[in-house]
Design a protein around this motif. Structure first.
Motif, PDB file in Angstrom:
ATOM      1  N   ALA A 286       0.809  -1.212   0.000  1.00  0.00           N
ATOM      2  CA  ALA A 286       0.000   0.000   0.000  1.00  0.00           C
ATOM      3  C   ALA A 286       0.849   1.273   0.000  1.00  0.00           C
ATOM      4  N   THR A 287       1.963   1.259   0.749  1.00  0.00           N
ATOM      5  CA  THR A 287       2.806   2.460   0.819  1.00  0.00           C
ATOM      6  C   THR A 287       3.439   2.771  -0.532  1.00  0.00           C
ATOM      7  N   GLN A 288       3.814   1.721  -1.279  1.00  0.00           N
ATOM      8  CA  GLN A 288       4.421   1.933  -2.588  1.00  0.00           C
ATOM      9  C   GLN A 288       3.382   2.454  -3.580  1.00  0.00           C
ATOM     10  N   GLU A 289       2.169   1.921  -3.519  1.00  0.00           N
ATOM     11  CA  GLU A 289       1.121   2.396  -4.427  1.00  0.00           C
ATOM     12  C   GLU A 289       0.812   3.867  -4.163  1.00  0.00           C
ATOM     13  N   GLU A 290       0.740   4.240  -2.892  1.00  0.00           N
ATOM     14  CA  GLU A 290       0.456   5.642  -2.576  1.00  0.00           C
ATOM     15  C   GLU A 290       1.589   6.539  -3.056  1.00  0.00           C
ATOM     16  N   ALA A 291       2.837   6.097  -2.858  1.00  0.00           N
ATOM     17  CA  ALA A 291       3.977   6.908  -3.300  1.00  0.00           C
ATOM     18  C   ALA A 291       3.964   7.080  -4.820  1.00  0.00           C
ATOM     19  N   LEU A 292       3.667   6.010  -5.559  1.00  0.00           N
ATOM     20  CA  LEU A 292       3.589   6.103  -7.022  1.00  0.00           C
ATOM     21  C   LEU A 292       2.501   7.087  -7.446  1.00  0.00           C
ATOM     22  N   LEU A 348      10.848  18.218  -7.191  1.00  0.00           N
ATOM     23  CA  LEU A 348      11.732  17.055  -7.346  1.00  0.00           C
ATOM     24  C   LEU A 348      12.193  16.514  -5.997  1.00  0.00           C
ATOM     25  N   VAL A 349      12.427  17.412  -5.050  1.00  0.00           N
ATOM     26  CA  VAL A 349      12.876  16.951  -3.735  1.00  0.00           C
ATOM     27  C   VAL A 349      11.811  16.082  -3.074  1.00  0.00           C
ATOM     28  N   SER A 350      10.559  16.552  -3.103  1.00  0.00           N
ATOM     29  CA  SER A 350       9.489  15.777  -2.470  1.00  0.00           C
ATOM     30  C   SER A 350       9.273  14.458  -3.193  1.00  0.00           C
ATOM     31  N   MET A 351       9.415  14.447  -4.509  1.00  0.00           N
ATOM     32  CA  MET A 351       9.258  13.202  -5.264  1.00  0.00           C
ATOM     33  C   MET A 351      10.361  12.202  -4.911  1.00  0.00           C
ATOM     34  N   ARG A 352      11.596  12.711  -4.810  1.00  0.00           N
ATOM     35  CA  ARG A 352      12.693  11.816  -4.433  1.00  0.00           C
ATOM     36  C   ARG A 352      12.501  11.275  -3.018  1.00  0.00           C
ATOM     37  N   ASP A 353      12.008  12.122  -2.131  1.00  0.00           N
ATOM     38  CA  ASP A 353      11.748  11.674  -0.756  1.00  0.00           C
ATOM     39  C   ASP A 353      10.679  10.584  -0.730  1.00  0.00           C
ATOM     40  N   ARG A 354       9.630  10.773  -1.528  1.00  0.00           N
ATOM     41  CA  ARG A 354       8.570   9.759  -1.574  1.00  0.00           C
ATOM     42  C   ARG A 354       9.117   8.435  -2.101  1.00  0.00           C
ATOM     43  N   ALA A 355       9.950   8.511  -3.138  1.00  0.00           N
ATOM     44  CA  ALA A 355      10.509   7.293  -3.725  1.00  0.00           C
ATOM     45  C   ALA A 355      11.417   6.567  -2.736  1.00  0.00           C
ATOM     46  N   SER A 356      12.355   7.309  -2.151  1.00  0.00           N
ATOM     47  CA  SER A 356      13.303   6.668  -1.217  1.00  0.00           C
ATOM     48  C   SER A 356      12.594   6.167   0.032  1.00  0.00           C
ATOM     49  N   GLY A 357      11.500   6.827   0.418  1.00  0.00           N
ATOM     50  CA  GLY A 357      10.765   6.416   1.610  1.00  0.00           C
ATOM     51  C   GLY A 357      10.138   5.048   1.503  1.00  0.00           C
ATOM     52  N   LYS A 370      13.691  19.925 -25.029  1.00  0.00           N
ATOM     53  CA  LYS A 370      13.568  18.499 -25.339  1.00  0.00           C
ATOM     54  C   LYS A 370      12.644  17.745 -24.372  1.00  0.00           C
ATOM     55  N   GLY A 371      11.825  18.478 -23.645  1.00  0.00           N
ATOM     56  CA  GLY A 371      10.863  17.822 -22.777  1.00  0.00           C
ATOM     57  C   GLY A 371      11.496  17.217 -21.536  1.00  0.00           C
ATOM     58  N   THR A 372      10.677  16.503 -20.782  1.00  0.00           N
ATOM     59  CA  THR A 372      11.118  15.940 -19.502  1.00  0.00           C
ATOM     60  C   THR A 372      10.516  14.550 -19.304  1.00  0.00           C
ATOM     61  N   THR A 373      11.307  13.643 -18.752  1.00  0.00           N
ATOM     62  CA  THR A 373      10.811  12.336 -18.324  1.00  0.00           C
ATOM     63  C   THR A 373      11.189  12.127 -16.867  1.00  0.00           C
ATOM     64  N   ILE A 374      10.193  11.854 -16.054  1.00  0.00           N
ATOM     65  CA  ILE A 374      10.411  11.504 -14.638  1.00  0.00           C
ATOM     66  C   ILE A 374      10.056  10.044 -14.488  1.00  0.00           C
ATOM     67  N   GLU A 375      10.995   9.269 -13.967  1.00  0.00           N
ATOM     68  CA  GLU A 375      10.790   7.819 -13.820  1.00  0.00           C
ATOM     69  C   GLU A 375      10.994   7.395 -12.370  1.00  0.00           C
ATOM     70  N   MET A 376      10.065   6.638 -11.866  1.00  0.00           N
ATOM     71  CA  MET A 376      10.152   6.126 -10.490  1.00  0.00           C
ATOM     72  C   MET A 376       9.998   4.612 -10.520  1.00  0.00           C
ATOM     73  N   GLU A 377      10.890   3.915  -9.803  1.00  0.00           N
ATOM     74  CA  GLU A 377      10.813   2.458  -9.709  1.00  0.00           C
ATOM     75  C   GLU A 377      10.676   2.044  -8.253  1.00  0.00           C
ATOM     76  N   VAL A 378       9.778   1.091  -7.977  1.00  0.00           N
ATOM     77  CA  VAL A 378       9.617   0.549  -6.623  1.00  0.00           C
ATOM     78  C   VAL A 378       9.863  -0.954  -6.680  1.00  0.00           C
ATOM     79  N   PRO A 379      10.340  -1.549  -5.573  1.00  0.00           N
ATOM     80  CA  PRO A 379      10.749  -2.953  -5.608  1.00  0.00           C
ATOM     81  C   PRO A 379       9.627  -3.962  -5.486  1.00  0.00           C
ATOM     82  N   GLY A 380       8.428  -3.539  -5.097  1.00  0.00           N
ATOM     83  CA  GLY A 380       7.365  -4.508  -4.842  1.00  0.00           C
ATOM     84  C   GLY A 380       7.499  -5.086  -3.446  1.00  0.00           C
ATOM     85  N   GLY A 381       6.787  -6.163  -3.165  1.00  0.00           N
ATOM     86  CA  GLY A 381       6.821  -6.748  -1.830  1.00  0.00           C
ATOM     87  C   GLY A 381       7.020  -8.233  -1.868  1.00  0.00           C
TER      88      GLY A 381
END
Length: 381
Positions: A286-292, A348-357, A370-381
């Motif tokens: 649930a925490t990973q889904e909320e962060a995403l 970006l700071v808050s997004m990085r904090d959410r990801a690392s959290g 050239k636009g922007t791409t933001i990518e976030m990866e979570v490990p699952g459970g």
């Protein structure tokens, strides 16, 4: 200990690490129960967190199917042996729970249980839960209990760490509630500022049009067109803010449907085309889904309000046991290093904090024009 499928320090360490990995109370409870049942090789395990009204605020089981659990009926009350552990704060190891004078029976659909091991979970002097195991899967001594003193000691270690994990999870949920309140306050101020500016400009432009309508109809027409544009932008701001302020329906709809719904609304509310694609996504903690979800919202906010993009694409795909979210726009882009030096983080700071959290990572690719791409990866459970 010899009948335990996963014995020794490594198994205990694995169980404790699994408990500390989760932050949601419900996830912590499930992990504690599953770890206890596996470590002590029992058929059934349960953990109850009492409420203040003679019942249980939460009651989690392992070894019972969903169909069985539904057939059993309402959550148990604090009575019999369960109440004893919640009040006396001592372990219970019984050869046959049904022969104990405190036993008061169970519902018809309840599985039959005999040997029993139970321990209170304590935070200091406060009992915050009780952990139960039943039906040790091993040869039982004549008239004795399948659970041993070693099992009781091991469950005691697990209960101590369960108390820490459960307390941390409660603190995390409390801090998250405060964070959500702060987020709503921030959005309220943002909504007020953005819409107030638009309405102020709208009023001035309308006044200018009224003053010009007689002596310069051509210019008045231009001002009225600007009124229409400003009104549309104000409406966009309102719609986008409503989407952000509305509680995410993660529990009911899941991450994919929640994202799809919000992106459909944004696509209608903004002139930019906003698309969403998802592939082979499995349920995540649930925490990973909320962060995403929160990172997706922040990235969409940036793309739609700051990038001048006319196309924003959101993609969520499975990677191993986890998932990868990407938000890509074709806007004006920026130089990430320059943005950092200037102190303009664009969230970006808050997004990085959410990801690392939640044990994840976040990367940003962008360049001027050239636009922007933001990518976030979570490990699952």
């Amino acid at each position: 200990m010899s009948h335990r499928p996963s014995s020794g320090l490594a198994a205990v360490s694995t169980a404790l690490l699994a408990m500390s990995r989760h932050l949601e109370v419900r996830d912590v409870l499930k992990t504690i129960v599953a770890s206890a049942r596996e470590l002590l090789d029992a058929e059934y395990a349960a953990l109850g967190v009492p409420d203040d009204h003679g019942g249980f605020a939460q009651f989690v089981v392992d070894g019972v199917s969903d169909a069985q659990w539904k057939a059993i009926g309402p959550l148990p009350r604090q009575h019999g042996i369960l109440a004893s552990m919640l009040h006396d704060a001592r372990p219970e190891r019984l050869a046959d729970v049904r022969e104990d004078p405190r036993f008061e029976g169970w519902p018809t659909a309840h599985p039959e249980m005999s040997d029993f091991l139970g321990l209170p979970i304590k935070d200091g002097d406060e009992i915050i839960g009780a952990l139960f195991l039943a039906n040790k899967r091993c040869p039982r001594p004549e008239g004795g209990c399948g659970f041993t003193e070693d099992d009781e000691d091991l469950l005691g270690i697990l209960a101590q760490h369960a108390a820490i994990a459960l307390t941390n999870a409660r603190l995390y949920e409390r801090s998250r509630e405060l964070t959500i309140a702060e987020e709503r306050s921030r959005l309220a101020h943002e909504l007020h500022d953005a819409v107030s500016q638009k309405l102020f400009s709208l009023r001035l432009t309308a006044q200018a049009a009224a003053a010009l309508v007689d002596r310069d109809p051509g210019r008045a027409k231009g001002e009225l067109q600007q009124v229409a544009t400003l009104a549309a932008e104000a409406a966009d701001e309102l719609r986008a803010a409503v989407v952000e302020l509305r509680p995410a329906a993660l529990d009911e709809d899941g991450l994919v449907d929640t994202l799809r719904t919000q992106i459909q609304v944004l696509d209608r509310a903004h002139t930019a085309k906003v698309t969403f694609d998802s592939r082979a996504i499995r349920a995540l903690p649930a925490t990973q889904e909320e962060a995403l979800l929160r990172v997706a919202q922040e990235a969409l906010h940036n793309a739609l309000r700051h990038s001048e993009a006319d196309q924003v694409d959101v993609v969520l795909v499975r990677r191993g046991q986890g998932a990868v979210l990407s938000v890509t726009d074709n806007g004006r882009g920026f130089e990430p290093k320059t943005v950092r030096r200037a102190g303009r983080h664009l969230g970006l700071v808050s997004m990085r904090d959410r990801a690392s959290g939640v044990g994840g990572t976040l990367s940003v690719e962008s360049a001027p024009g050239k636009g922007t791409t933001i990518e976030m990866e979570v490990p699952g459970g």
